[in-house]
Design a protein around this motif. Sequence first.
Motif, PDB file in Angstrom:
ATOM      1  N   MET A  44       0.849  -1.188   0.000  1.00 33.65           N
ATOM      2  CA  MET A  44       0.000   0.000   0.000  1.00 33.65           C
ATOM      3  C   MET A  44       0.886   1.239   0.000  1.00 33.65           C
ATOM      4  N   ALA A  45       1.309   1.622  -1.200  1.00 36.26           N
ATOM      5  CA  ALA A  45       2.219   2.756  -1.351  1.00 36.26           C
ATOM      6  C   ALA A  45       1.537   4.091  -1.105  1.00 36.26           C
ATOM      7  N   SER A  46       0.209   4.114  -1.141  1.00 30.74           N
ATOM      8  CA  SER A  46      -0.528   5.366  -0.950  1.00 30.74           C
ATOM      9  C   SER A  46      -0.870   5.645   0.507  1.00 30.74           C
ATOM     10  N   LEU A  47      -0.426   4.800   1.431  1.00 29.38           N
ATOM     11  CA  LEU A  47      -0.824   4.970   2.830  1.00 29.38           C
ATOM     12  C   LEU A  47      -0.431   6.348   3.365  1.00 29.38           C
ATOM     13  N   GLY A  48       0.738   6.866   2.959  1.00 24.94           N
ATOM     14  CA  GLY A  48       1.167   8.179   3.431  1.00 24.94           C
ATOM     15  C   GLY A  48       0.338   9.331   2.897  1.00 24.94           C
ATOM     16  N   PHE A  49      -0.452   9.094   1.844  1.00 29.31           N
ATOM     17  CA  PHE A  49      -1.332  10.129   1.292  1.00 29.31           C
ATOM     18  C   PHE A  49      -2.720  10.113   1.931  1.00 29.31           C
ATOM     19  N   ARG A  50      -3.138   8.975   2.440  1.00 24.68           N
ATOM     20  CA  ARG A  50      -4.516   8.798   2.895  1.00 24.68           C
ATOM     21  C   ARG A  50      -4.643   9.143   4.374  1.00 24.68           C
ATOM     22  N   HIS A  51      -5.786   9.722   4.763  1.00 27.63           N
ATOM     23  CA  HIS A  51      -5.975  10.029   6.176  1.00 27.63           C
ATOM     24  C   HIS A  51      -6.144   8.722   6.947  1.00 27.63           C
ATOM     25  N   PRO A  52      -5.418   8.540   8.039  1.00 31.44           N
ATOM     26  CA  PRO A  52      -5.474   7.265   8.768  1.00 31.44           C
ATOM     27  C   PRO A  52      -6.871   6.887   9.251  1.00 31.44           C
ATOM     28  N   VAL A  53      -7.695   7.877   9.609  1.00 32.70           N
ATOM     29  CA  VAL A  53      -9.049   7.535  10.070  1.00 32.70           C
ATOM     30  C   VAL A  53      -9.871   6.944   8.927  1.00 32.70           C
TER      31      VAL A  53
ATOM     32  N   GLY B 101     -12.706 -11.557   8.514  1.00 33.84           N
ATOM     33  CA  GLY B 101     -11.380 -11.550   9.131  1.00 33.84           C
ATOM     34  C   GLY B 101     -10.283 -12.080   8.231  1.00 33.84           C
ATOM     35  N   ARG B 102     -10.361 -11.778   6.946  1.00 34.99           N
ATOM     36  CA  ARG B 102      -9.374 -12.321   5.998  1.00 34.99           C
ATOM     37  C   ARG B 102      -8.406 -11.272   5.474  1.00 34.99           C
ATOM     38  N   MET B 103      -8.409 -10.056   6.007  1.00 34.17           N
ATOM     39  CA  MET B 103      -7.615  -8.983   5.423  1.00 34.17           C
ATOM     40  C   MET B 103      -6.162  -9.008   5.904  1.00 34.17           C
ATOM     41  N   LEU B 104      -5.277  -8.584   5.015  1.00 37.89           N
ATOM     42  CA  LEU B 104      -3.853  -8.517   5.301  1.00 37.89           C
ATOM     43  C   LEU B 104      -3.282  -7.290   4.604  1.00 37.89           C
ATOM     44  N   LEU B 105      -2.680  -6.404   5.371  1.00 35.79           N
ATOM     45  CA  LEU B 105      -2.134  -5.155   4.834  1.00 35.79           C
ATOM     46  C   LEU B 105      -0.609  -5.210   4.840  1.00 35.79           C
ATOM     47  N   ALA B 106      -0.021  -5.109   3.642  1.00 38.24           N
ATOM     48  CA  ALA B 106       1.415  -4.904   3.516  1.00 38.24           C
ATOM     49  C   ALA B 106       1.615  -3.466   3.054  1.00 38.24           C
ATOM     50  N   ALA B 107       2.247  -2.658   3.874  1.00 34.59           N
ATOM     51  CA  ALA B 107       2.365  -1.220   3.614  1.00 34.59           C
ATOM     52  C   ALA B 107       3.794  -0.865   3.240  1.00 34.59           C
ATOM     53  N   CYS B 108       3.935   0.249   2.524  1.00 38.72           N
ATOM     54  CA  CYS B 108       5.266   0.730   2.165  1.00 38.72           C
ATOM     55  C   CYS B 108       5.205   2.233   1.942  1.00 38.72           C
ATOM     56  N   PRO B 109       6.335   2.923   2.027  1.00 33.82           N
ATOM     57  CA  PRO B 109       6.335   4.372   1.785  1.00 33.82           C
ATOM     58  C   PRO B 109       6.271   4.732   0.313  1.00 33.82           C
ATOM     59  N   GLY B 110       6.463   3.758  -0.587  1.00 25.48           N
ATOM     60  CA  GLY B 110       6.454   4.056  -2.006  1.00 25.48           C
ATOM     61  C   GLY B 110       7.785   4.621  -2.466  1.00 25.48           C
ATOM     62  N   ASN B 111       7.897   4.760  -3.755  1.00 24.12           N
ATOM     63  CA  ASN B 111       9.116   5.297  -4.349  1.00 24.12           C
ATOM     64  C   ASN B 111       9.153   6.821  -4.186  1.00 24.12           C
ATOM     65  N   GLY B 112      10.355   7.385  -4.188  1.00 25.91           N
ATOM     66  CA  GLY B 112      10.476   8.829  -4.012  1.00 25.91           C
ATOM     67  C   GLY B 112      10.928   9.582  -5.240  1.00 25.91           C
ATOM     68  N   THR B 113      11.185   8.864  -6.341  1.00 22.41           N
ATOM     69  CA  THR B 113      11.683   9.525  -7.538  1.00 22.41           C
ATOM     70  C   THR B 113      10.892   9.081  -8.761  1.00 22.41           C
ATOM     71  N   GLY B 114      11.025   9.856  -9.820  1.00 17.65           N
ATOM     72  CA  GLY B 114      10.312   9.563 -11.055  1.00 17.65           C
ATOM     73  C   GLY B 114       9.277  10.633 -11.338  1.00 17.65           C
ATOM     74  N   THR B 115       9.025  10.898 -12.611  1.00 17.59           N
ATOM     75  CA  THR B 115       8.127  11.982 -12.993  1.00 17.59           C
ATOM     76  C   THR B 115       6.731  11.792 -12.428  1.00 17.59           C
TER      77      THR B 115
ATOM     78  N   TYR C 245       8.682  13.934  -0.124  1.00 17.33           N
ATOM     79  CA  TYR C 245       8.775  12.497   0.162  1.00 17.33           C
ATOM     80  C   TYR C 245       9.064  12.235   1.633  1.00 17.33           C
ATOM     81  N   ARG C 246       9.864  13.084   2.264  1.00 16.76           N
ATOM     82  CA  ARG C 246      10.190  12.883   3.676  1.00 16.76           C
ATOM     83  C   ARG C 246       8.922  12.913   4.536  1.00 16.76           C
ATOM     84  N   GLU C 247       8.044  13.885   4.263  1.00 21.14           N
ATOM     85  CA  GLU C 247       6.811  13.941   5.050  1.00 21.14           C
ATOM     86  C   GLU C 247       5.903  12.762   4.729  1.00 21.14           C
TER      87      GLU C 247
END
Length: 348
Positions: free
Chosen positions: A73-82, A97-111, A124-126
């Motif tokens: 889930m590369a968009s987690l840093g964009f979405r409001h946690p609530v 009860g079958r959900m599984l979340l693998a999260a990541c900050p996503g890439n920081g470069t590229g157009t 990207y830092r924020e």
Amino acid sequence: MTTTGLVLPVRHRPVSYGYDAILRLAEYADAHDGWDTLWVADSIMALPFLDSGVLLAALAARTRRARLGIGCMASLGFRHPVTVARQWADLDALSGGRMLLAACPGNGTGTAVENELRTFGLDYREKVARFEEAVAFLREVSTGATSFQGPFTQVENLDLGEGFVQRPLPVWVAANPSPRAGQATVDRLLGRVARLGDGWMTFNVTPSQLRTRVDRLYELRAQVRPEETGPLEVCVFLNTNVGLDPATVLEDARERWFQTAPRGVSVEDLDGIAAIGSPEQAADLIGRLSEAGATHLAIEPLSTDVPAQVEALTELLLPRLPRGMSAGSRPDGAVAPPPPRHPAHLRP
């Protein structure tokens, strides 16, 4: 025990076999107990993916046994946690009860990535800092907490209704150090997994590299979370193409690779990090990854004809894996529906 998951094709374009084929593939895999998890990808703007939350809701309605994962889930840093907590509490309830979340900050470069960051008004830092806070927030509220105080998120009297079935929601953290990364980089990326994750998702790794990094991950976790002594989930994202004709398999895999080649990986790297070839060759690599510490394989069909490759994986590869490798089940003990007699329903 190593389990196996199927990565579904979720790109907007090209989907020559139609969007409904995604759901038919999910139903097909859900009916075979060799597939334990169904995975979807995630992006808001940078990559042309179907919305992950919408697709997971559809999968929850069309399946009843396999776990449903998002990786990562590369968009987690964009979405409001609530908002994320509201959606995932409901998804966990709808899926039993079958959900599984693998999260990541996503890439920081590229157009495309830089345009996405500008659109959301973040650097990207924020975004990374918000991602880390969101992981901590989800872990707390999925256990029943109703308040949270962080630099970006302050919540009181949070009501998620019946809330999560899984308490806490499993959250894995993705980190993909380059094969040529120095130890400081490896420690920085694995250190984030050690601090935040119930598990680690990675790709572009050989069995020997995986063994070394799994050992280092446990060392880092012992330093930052000494109270956590149980096993970590280790998920390897594995591009796979199997068949009885090696030349045809390799040609198909290479053609698909050049359509969607990941950053930092060349086609020459495929020999060491992808399961391409005969079913026996693919099973051998999966076995070595399991011995190196992988507890789950997220298998992406690296093919120009995904439905046909899913059939090949199901019929040729899964029977060659040890029976203990794939034992997926729902938390409520429900069993899979009987498998279809043939996979012809995968196509319109």
